[in-house]
Design a protein around this motif. Structure first.
Motif, PDB file in Angstrom:
ATOM      1  N   LEU A 127       0.814  -1.211   0.000  1.00 32.28           N
ATOM      2  CA  LEU A 127       0.000   0.000   0.000  1.00 32.28           C
ATOM      3  C   LEU A 127       0.846   1.260   0.000  1.00 32.28           C
ATOM      4  O   LEU A 127       0.343   2.355  -0.279  1.00 32.28           O
ATOM      5  N   ALA A 128       2.117   1.107   0.308  1.00 35.89           N
ATOM      6  CA  ALA A 128       3.007   2.273   0.256  1.00 35.89           C
ATOM      7  C   ALA A 128       3.575   2.483  -1.140  1.00 35.89           C
ATOM      8  O   ALA A 128       4.331   3.439  -1.360  1.00 35.89           O
ATOM      9  N   GLU A 129       3.243   1.599  -2.082  1.00 38.65           N
ATOM     10  CA  GLU A 129       3.698   1.734  -3.451  1.00 38.65           C
ATOM     11  C   GLU A 129       2.681   2.551  -4.239  1.00 38.65           C
ATOM     12  O   GLU A 129       1.521   2.131  -4.419  1.00 38.65           O
ATOM     13  N   ARG A 130       3.068   3.734  -4.715  1.00 43.60           N
ATOM     14  CA  ARG A 130       2.125   4.632  -5.382  1.00 43.60           C
ATOM     15  C   ARG A 130       1.593   4.050  -6.695  1.00 43.60           C
ATOM     16  O   ARG A 130       0.509   4.435  -7.149  1.00 43.60           O
ATOM     17  N   GLN A 131       2.333   3.131  -7.328  1.00 42.10           N
ATOM     18  CA  GLN A 131       1.891   2.586  -8.603  1.00 42.10           C
ATOM     19  C   GLN A 131       0.917   1.431  -8.459  1.00 42.10           C
ATOM     20  O   GLN A 131       0.478   0.856  -9.463  1.00 42.10           O
ATOM     21  N   LEU A 132       0.555   1.042  -7.239  1.00 46.25           N
ATOM     22  CA  LEU A 132      -0.359  -0.089  -7.049  1.00 46.25           C
ATOM     23  C   LEU A 132      -1.695   0.124  -7.753  1.00 46.25           C
ATOM     24  O   LEU A 132      -2.185  -0.790  -8.425  1.00 46.25           O
ATOM     25  N   PRO A 133      -2.353   1.296  -7.632  1.00 48.30           N
ATOM     26  CA  PRO A 133      -3.649   1.470  -8.339  1.00 48.30           C
ATOM     27  C   PRO A 133      -3.507   1.287  -9.853  1.00 48.30           C
ATOM     28  O   PRO A 133      -4.382   0.676 -10.490  1.00 48.30           O
ATOM     29  N   GLU A 134      -2.427   1.823 -10.460  1.00 46.91           N
ATOM     30  CA  GLU A 134      -2.246   1.651 -11.897  1.00 46.91           C
ATOM     31  C   GLU A 134      -2.045   0.164 -12.240  1.00 46.91           C
ATOM     32  O   GLU A 134      -2.556  -0.331 -13.259  1.00 46.91           O
ATOM     33  N   THR A 135      -1.297  -0.542 -11.400  1.00 52.96           N
ATOM     34  CA  THR A 135      -1.097  -1.976 -11.634  1.00 52.96           C
ATOM     35  C   THR A 135      -2.421  -2.723 -11.620  1.00 52.96           C
ATOM     36  O   THR A 135      -2.709  -3.554 -12.505  1.00 52.96           O
ATOM     37  N   ILE A 136      -3.269  -2.412 -10.610  1.00 56.31           N
ATOM     38  CA  ILE A 136      -4.566  -3.088 -10.515  1.00 56.31           C
ATOM     39  C   ILE A 136      -5.445  -2.718 -11.702  1.00 56.31           C
ATOM     40  O   ILE A 136      -6.119  -3.569 -12.303  1.00 56.31           O
ATOM     41  N   GLY A 137      -5.448  -1.416 -12.081  1.00 55.00           N
ATOM     42  CA  GLY A 137      -6.273  -1.003 -13.212  1.00 55.00           C
ATOM     43  C   GLY A 137      -5.855  -1.690 -14.499  1.00 55.00           C
ATOM     44  O   GLY A 137      -6.709  -2.116 -15.294  1.00 55.00           O
ATOM     45  N   ASP A 138      -4.553  -1.798 -14.752  1.00 56.43           N
ATOM     46  CA  ASP A 138      -4.082  -2.475 -15.959  1.00 56.43           C
ATOM     47  C   ASP A 138      -4.501  -3.943 -15.989  1.00 56.43           C
ATOM     48  O   ASP A 138      -4.919  -4.457 -17.035  1.00 56.43           O
ATOM     49  N   LEU A 139      -4.405  -4.611 -14.847  1.00 52.25           N
ATOM     50  CA  LEU A 139      -4.781  -6.022 -14.796  1.00 52.25           C
ATOM     51  C   LEU A 139      -6.278  -6.207 -15.021  1.00 52.25           C
ATOM     52  O   LEU A 139      -6.700  -7.141 -15.730  1.00 52.25           O
ATOM     53  N   LEU A 140      -7.103  -5.334 -14.427  1.00 50.81           N
ATOM     54  CA  LEU A 140      -8.546  -5.439 -14.624  1.00 50.81           C
ATOM     55  C   LEU A 140      -8.909  -5.214 -16.086  1.00 50.81           C
ATOM     56  O   LEU A 140      -9.768  -5.916 -16.641  1.00 50.81           O
ATOM     57  N   THR A 141      -8.260  -4.248 -16.733  1.00 51.58           N
ATOM     58  CA  THR A 141      -8.543  -3.978 -18.142  1.00 51.58           C
ATOM     59  C   THR A 141      -8.091  -5.125 -19.027  1.00 51.58           C
ATOM     60  O   THR A 141      -8.804  -5.558 -19.941  1.00 51.58           O
ATOM     61  N   ARG A 142      -6.875  -5.625 -18.777  1.00 56.49           N
ATOM     62  CA  ARG A 142      -6.340  -6.682 -19.628  1.00 56.49           C
ATOM     63  C   ARG A 142      -7.170  -7.951 -19.558  1.00 56.49           C
ATOM     64  O   ARG A 142      -7.370  -8.627 -20.560  1.00 56.49           O
ATOM     65  N   HIS A 143      -7.649  -8.295 -18.375  1.00 54.13           N
ATOM     66  CA  HIS A 143      -8.434  -9.527 -18.209  1.00 54.13           C
ATOM     67  C   HIS A 143      -9.931  -9.296 -18.293  1.00 54.13           C
ATOM     68  O   HIS A 143     -10.710 -10.249 -18.101  1.00 54.13           O
ATOM     69  N   ARG A 144     -10.364  -8.017 -18.541  1.00 53.94           N
ATOM     70  CA  ARG A 144     -11.794  -7.689 -18.673  1.00 53.94           C
ATOM     71  C   ARG A 144     -12.585  -8.184 -17.469  1.00 53.94           C
ATOM     72  O   ARG A 144     -13.592  -8.890 -17.592  1.00 53.94           O
ATOM     73  N   PHE A 145     -12.108  -7.815 -16.327  1.00 50.50           N
ATOM     74  CA  PHE A 145     -12.715  -8.261 -15.069  1.00 50.50           C
ATOM     75  C   PHE A 145     -13.293  -7.046 -14.348  1.00 50.50           C
ATOM     76  O   PHE A 145     -12.598  -6.036 -14.165  1.00 50.50           O
ATOM     77  N   PRO A 146     -14.568  -7.106 -13.912  1.00 47.98           N
ATOM     78  CA  PRO A 146     -15.190  -5.956 -13.235  1.00 47.98           C
ATOM     79  C   PRO A 146     -14.455  -5.625 -11.936  1.00 47.98           C
ATOM     80  O   PRO A 146     -14.127  -6.514 -11.146  1.00 47.98           O
ATOM     81  N   ALA A 147     -14.212  -4.338 -11.715  1.00 45.60           N
ATOM     82  CA  ALA A 147     -13.477  -3.916 -10.527  1.00 45.60           C
ATOM     83  C   ALA A 147     -14.211  -4.272  -9.260  1.00 45.60           C
ATOM     84  O   ALA A 147     -13.590  -4.609  -8.238  1.00 45.60           O
ATOM     85  N   GLU A 148     -15.578  -4.210  -9.277  1.00 51.91           N
ATOM     86  CA  GLU A 148     -16.316  -4.467  -8.048  1.00 51.91           C
ATOM     87  C   GLU A 148     -16.253  -5.927  -7.613  1.00 51.91           C
ATOM     88  O   GLU A 148     -16.653  -6.257  -6.484  1.00 51.91           O
ATOM     89  N   MET A 149     -15.720  -6.824  -8.493  1.00 56.35           N
ATOM     90  CA  MET A 149     -15.603  -8.226  -8.117  1.00 56.35           C
ATOM     91  C   MET A 149     -14.226  -8.550  -7.561  1.00 56.35           C
ATOM     92  O   MET A 149     -13.932  -9.701  -7.241  1.00 56.35           O
ATOM     93  N   LEU A 150     -13.382  -7.516  -7.423  1.00 53.28           N
ATOM     94  CA  LEU A 150     -12.071  -7.689  -6.795  1.00 53.28           C
ATOM     95  C   LEU A 150     -12.121  -7.073  -5.406  1.00 53.28           C
ATOM     96  O   LEU A 150     -12.531  -5.929  -5.233  1.00 53.28           O
ATOM     97  N   VAL A 151     -11.714  -7.858  -4.395  1.00 56.16           N
ATOM     98  CA  VAL A 151     -11.714  -7.407  -3.002  1.00 56.16           C
ATOM     99  C   VAL A 151     -10.274  -7.438  -2.493  1.00 56.16           C
ATOM    100  O   VAL A 151      -9.601  -8.464  -2.608  1.00 56.16           O
ATOM    101  N   LEU A 152      -9.824  -6.297  -1.956  1.00 58.39           N
ATOM    102  CA  LEU A 152      -8.498  -6.239  -1.344  1.00 58.39           C
ATOM    103  C   LEU A 152      -8.656  -6.331   0.162  1.00 58.39           C
ATOM    104  O   LEU A 152      -9.343  -5.512   0.782  1.00 58.39           O
ATOM    105  N   GLU A 153      -8.036  -7.347   0.758  1.00 62.04           N
ATOM    106  CA  GLU A 153      -8.107  -7.544   2.201  1.00 62.04           C
ATOM    107  C   GLU A 153      -6.899  -6.875   2.845  1.00 62.04           C
ATOM    108  O   GLU A 153      -5.757  -7.205   2.521  1.00 62.04           O
ATOM    109  N   ILE A 154      -7.193  -5.940   3.775  1.00 63.98           N
ATOM    110  CA  ILE A 154      -6.148  -5.143   4.412  1.00 63.98           C
ATOM    111  C   ILE A 154      -6.365  -5.201   5.916  1.00 63.98           C
ATOM    112  O   ILE A 154      -7.498  -5.095   6.397  1.00 63.98           O
ATOM    113  N   THR A 155      -5.286  -5.390   6.674  1.00 64.80           N
ATOM    114  CA  THR A 155      -5.424  -5.455   8.126  1.00 64.80           C
ATOM    115  C   THR A 155      -5.841  -4.093   8.674  1.00 64.80           C
ATOM    116  O   THR A 155      -5.526  -3.041   8.108  1.00 64.80           O
TER     117      THR A 155
END
Length: 827
Positions: free
Chosen positions: A660-688
């Protein structure tokens, strides 16, 4: 070949004598003068004398056997003669009752002469074989005479009427078949092969000779009855026929011999010296028909035995290199062909033996080199390289989690021995210690001398009963080893005692390699020396330079770079199951509300590793970013595939504080969702919750950008922080996961139960989903459903599953749901 048994020779000889006696009795019972009349009717050059006729018959029988041809059949020799022609002559000129005794005399004289002649060339057959041959020929002649007697009715006919020709031909065929049968019996009894294998070549090679012999006999009978001067033409004709037979049989034998030579030469190709020599002996006996052979190698090694008597020796050499000598029973071959074959066979045998000897020397050298590469030259124990290599193999073979131990010992003040008694005495001390190290160990231990006065023992048979018991067992073995080494020894007449310092390192198989175990044992050994103790064990709290973490990170880097099909990293997925609704009453739960992606590492040496065994080291390194990317990509790719198959289900991924301290994490997630055509609302990030309550502006920024993508957030391990309920109001989350520790104690302790109930009530009022972790029994499931918990996760429902296993579960759930809807009338 084996010699003929006395019983077989005696039986055939007795049968021959009985046939002769029976023939003589029959001759004496003939009318008086009938024999003289019969003999006087057959006259050659007007010499009718009865003794002359009898003598002539015996000479014919003898000559027919002297003019013989040798044929090699199987492992022995067959001698083909003019016996059929002689039988035709005897049966045509003598009364049948006289034929057996005359045959016995003639055949016996021929074989006696042949025995004397062969003895001069050291080729004579044993006397029992000569007796067997004479008896067999006599019986065959007696059978031929019987045929003639039966055909003529005891009368003597003049001329060659068709009936007489037929009788004589039948007598010759009977004689031929009887002699072949006796010959096959002799060769089989002598171990020369099978009946079929011997009879075939004999019949095939001698049928033409049978026809020629019968024709020659009939022609001679005709010439005798017509004009004695015609007999002058018989010798050259017979000589030409004999040459024809010899050439024909020689061609057949040559073809069989060289085919047999090729087969024998193939048998010589052995890599073992003894096998090659034995094959050479068997081949020589088979090719040259000798009774025994011997191979004497240049080094003095001898294979095979030879009886006393004449011997043929053939030097064996490859170029200028002498290999040995091949020795055969009997005198030198007298034919050029046999000498050429012996020379060729000797060269082939020499090459085979040279290759076998060379292979043996190379193998011995290789074994010596291999031994030297892994053994300490002084003590014979394994060296350091062998301990590392073989030790890692043994560690990899142990089940993960099973305790192993490494004992490292160093002899205290060993330098004093070298200074006082010299290095030779020091070497003797090390040898004594090496023997005591081996004697103190078990069969499954690995003993090594690392160099100088350092020794190591790898112990893999510790009793399984927890880390403390394993450490206690290893320390006890170390103390016994120290006491045994410290026992007095006598070197060069001097009694001395050397005590060791021993370091003990105990670890679970798969958690450390041999290098790391050596490092830990070395630390423990120096702790023993510094503390003046005989034994010390590795204490991680006193280790400031652990290399296991560094090795683990390097191995993880290789795992991330593995090619497809060689993956070490895998995902297991654990479903969360709804507790409310019509299907929630069963133990297996209701609809699957989501799956959690859990990373696993199938380490090639350490075995299967859980996240707790490697993630703590990864979170403090630069590998956290590529590992997070790997998990996200695999999880999203799998969930996208399920969705395309009509099995849409949300997937949850754990995200560490470092990610979460990596600023490029949102771009990484967005690229993966676009490439695999997967709805963002079906991805859940579990954080302590600790991370979510962080005051870091970078974390707040990353979380905000992730939420703008549409990705859902879940609070993992809820209730374990100091401000658990504050996080639900500070961070926009959609799901709360109750920690498994509270679920495990909720039925037995009031405080955990109250925390679970308060969490469910608060989340429900805030419109959040609640997932209980670690549900393992129906009572926990029932209580959570009663409290209104949304879903649950645990072994009661499903363990973590591989992707294929989860896909099967999703398909099964879809079928159950369709059947339920049909029952409700909804479809």
């Amino acid at each position: 070949m084996r010699p003929l048994s006395s019983r077989l020779v005696g039986a055939v000889a007795l049968a021959a004598l009985l046939s002769v006696v029976a023939a003589l009795v029959a001759a004496f019972r003939l009318p008086e003068g009938s024999v003289d009349a019969a003999l006087n009717r057959f006259s050659i050059f007007d010499v009718p004398a009865v003794p002359a006729a009898l003598f002539a018959g015996a000479v014919v029988a003898m000559i027919s056997q002297l003019a013989r041809l040798r044929v090699r059949v199987g492992g022995g020799l067959a001698r083909l003669a003019w016996g059929e022609a002689a039988v035709v002559l005897l049966c045509a000129s003598l009364p049948p009752a006289v034929v057996p005794p005359i045959s016995l005399v003639g055949f016996g004289a021929a074989h006696a002469a042949l025995h004397v002649l062969d003895s001069r060339h050291a080729r004579a057959r044993p006397v029992r074989e000569s007796i067997y041959g004479v008896a067999a020929l006599t019986i065959s002649a007696a059978l031929a005479a019987l045929v003639v007697a039966a055909a003529w009715g005891g009368e003597v006919r003049e001329g060659l009427a068709p009936r007489q020709v037929g009788a004589l031909c039948a007598a010759a065929v009977v004689y031929y078949l009887a002699t072949v049968a006796f010959l096959v019996a002799r060769l089989v009894a002598a171990g020369g092969g099978t009946v079929r294998g011997i009879a075939g070549p004999i019949l095939g090679g001698s049928l033409l000779m049978l026809v020629g012999n019968v024709a020659a006999g009939l022609v001679i009978v005709w010439a005798c009855s017509t004009s004695g001067f015609l007999l002058l033409l018989v010798p050259p004709v017979l000589w030409l026929m004999h040459q024809f037979y010899a050439n024909r049989l020689g061609e057949d034998e040559e073809r069989r011999t060289w085919a047999e030579f090729a087969e024998v030469a193939r048998e010589l190709n052995r890599l073992d010296e003894r096998d090659a020599a034995q094959a050479g002996i068997a081949g020589a006996m088979r090719l040259f028909g000798v009774s025994a052979a011997r191979v004497v190698l240049a080094g003095g090694r001898t294979y095979g035995d030879l009886p006393d008597g004449p011997m043929t020796a053939r030097p064996l050499a490859v170029g200028a290199v002498s290999v040995g000598e091949l020795q055969l029973a009997g005198s030198e071959p007298h034919r050029d062909r046999d000498r050429l074959m012996l020379a060729t066979f000797g060269d082939a045998l020499a090459a085979a033996l040279h290759d076998a000897v060379t292979h043996h020397e190379l193998r011995t050298m290789s074994e010596r080199t291999t031994y030297d590469a892994v053994r300490d030259p002084l003590t014979g124990l394994y060296n350091r390289a062998a301990l590392l290599g073989r030790g890692n193999v043994r560690l990899a073979a142990r089940p993960p989690g099973e305790p192993v131990a490494l004992l490292l010992l160093d002899v205290n003040d060993f330098k004093e021995v070298n200074n006082a008694l010299g290095h030779t005495a020091g070497d003797e001390v090390l040898k004594v210690i090496a023997r005591r190290v081996q004697d103190a160990g078990n069969d499954g231990d690995l003993h090594a001398r690392l160099g100088g006065d350092e020794f190591a023992i790898l112990v893999t048979d510790l009793a399984v009963g927890g880390a403390d018991l394993a450490l206690a067992a290893a320390v006890e073995r170390a103390r016994k080893l120290g006491a045994q080494i410290a026992a007095p020894m006598r070197i060069d007449g001097v009694a001395l005692s050397k005590e060791p310092s021993i370091g003990v390192a105990v670890a679970e198989a798969g958690s450390a390699d041999l290098t790391e175990l050596l490092r830990r044992a070395d630390i423990a050994m120096y702790q023993a020396k510094d503390g003046g103790q005989p034994v010390a064990w590795y204490d991680p709290s006193r280790d400031d330079a652990s290399t296991d973490r560094l090795a683990l990170l390097a191995e993880l880097r290789e795992a991330l770079a593995a090619q497809p099909g060689e993956d070490q990293l895998t995902l297991e997925l654990q479903p969360a199951v709804a507790l409310t609704g019509p299907a929630g009453a069963s133990n297996s739960g209701g609809q699957i509300t989501g799956v959690e992606a859990l990373i696993r590492w199938q380490h090639p040496r350490r075995g299967k590793l859980s996240p707790a065994q490697f993630l703590p080291a990864v979170e403090g390194s630069e590998l956290i970013a590529p590992l997070t990317h790997w998990v996200l990509e695999r999880a999203i790719a799998l969930a996208s595939g399920w969705r395309r198959a009509g099995l849409a289900v949300p997937v949850a991924v754990n995200i560490s504080a470092r990610s979460l301290a990596e600023r490029q994490l949102p771009e990484t997630i967005g690229d993966l969702l676009t490439r695999h055509r997967f709805p963002a609302e079906m991805l859940v990030l579990e954080i302590t919750e600790t991370v979510m309550l962080s005051s870091s502006p970078v974390v707040d920024e990353v979380l905000a950008r992730v939420r703008r993508l549409g990705v859902q957030l879940a609070v993992d391990d809820f209730g374990t922080g100091y401000s658990a309920f504050t996080v639900l109001t500070r961070v926009p989350v959609q799901e709360v996961k109750i920690d498994r520790e509270f679920v495990a104690q909720m039925l037995d302790a009031p405080k955990p139960g109250a925390i679970v109930q308060a969490t469910v009530d608060l989340a429900r009022r805030l419109g959040l989903r609640v997932v209980a972790e670690g549900v393992e029994n129906p009572e926990q499931r029932a209580r959570l459903a009663e409290l209104g918990c949304t879903a649950a996760q645990g072994f009661l429902f499903y363990p973590p599953l591989p992707p294929d296993g989860l896909l099967a579960v999703l398909r099964e759930r879809r079928q159950l749901q369709r059947r339920h809807l049909r029952a409700e009338g909804a479809v």
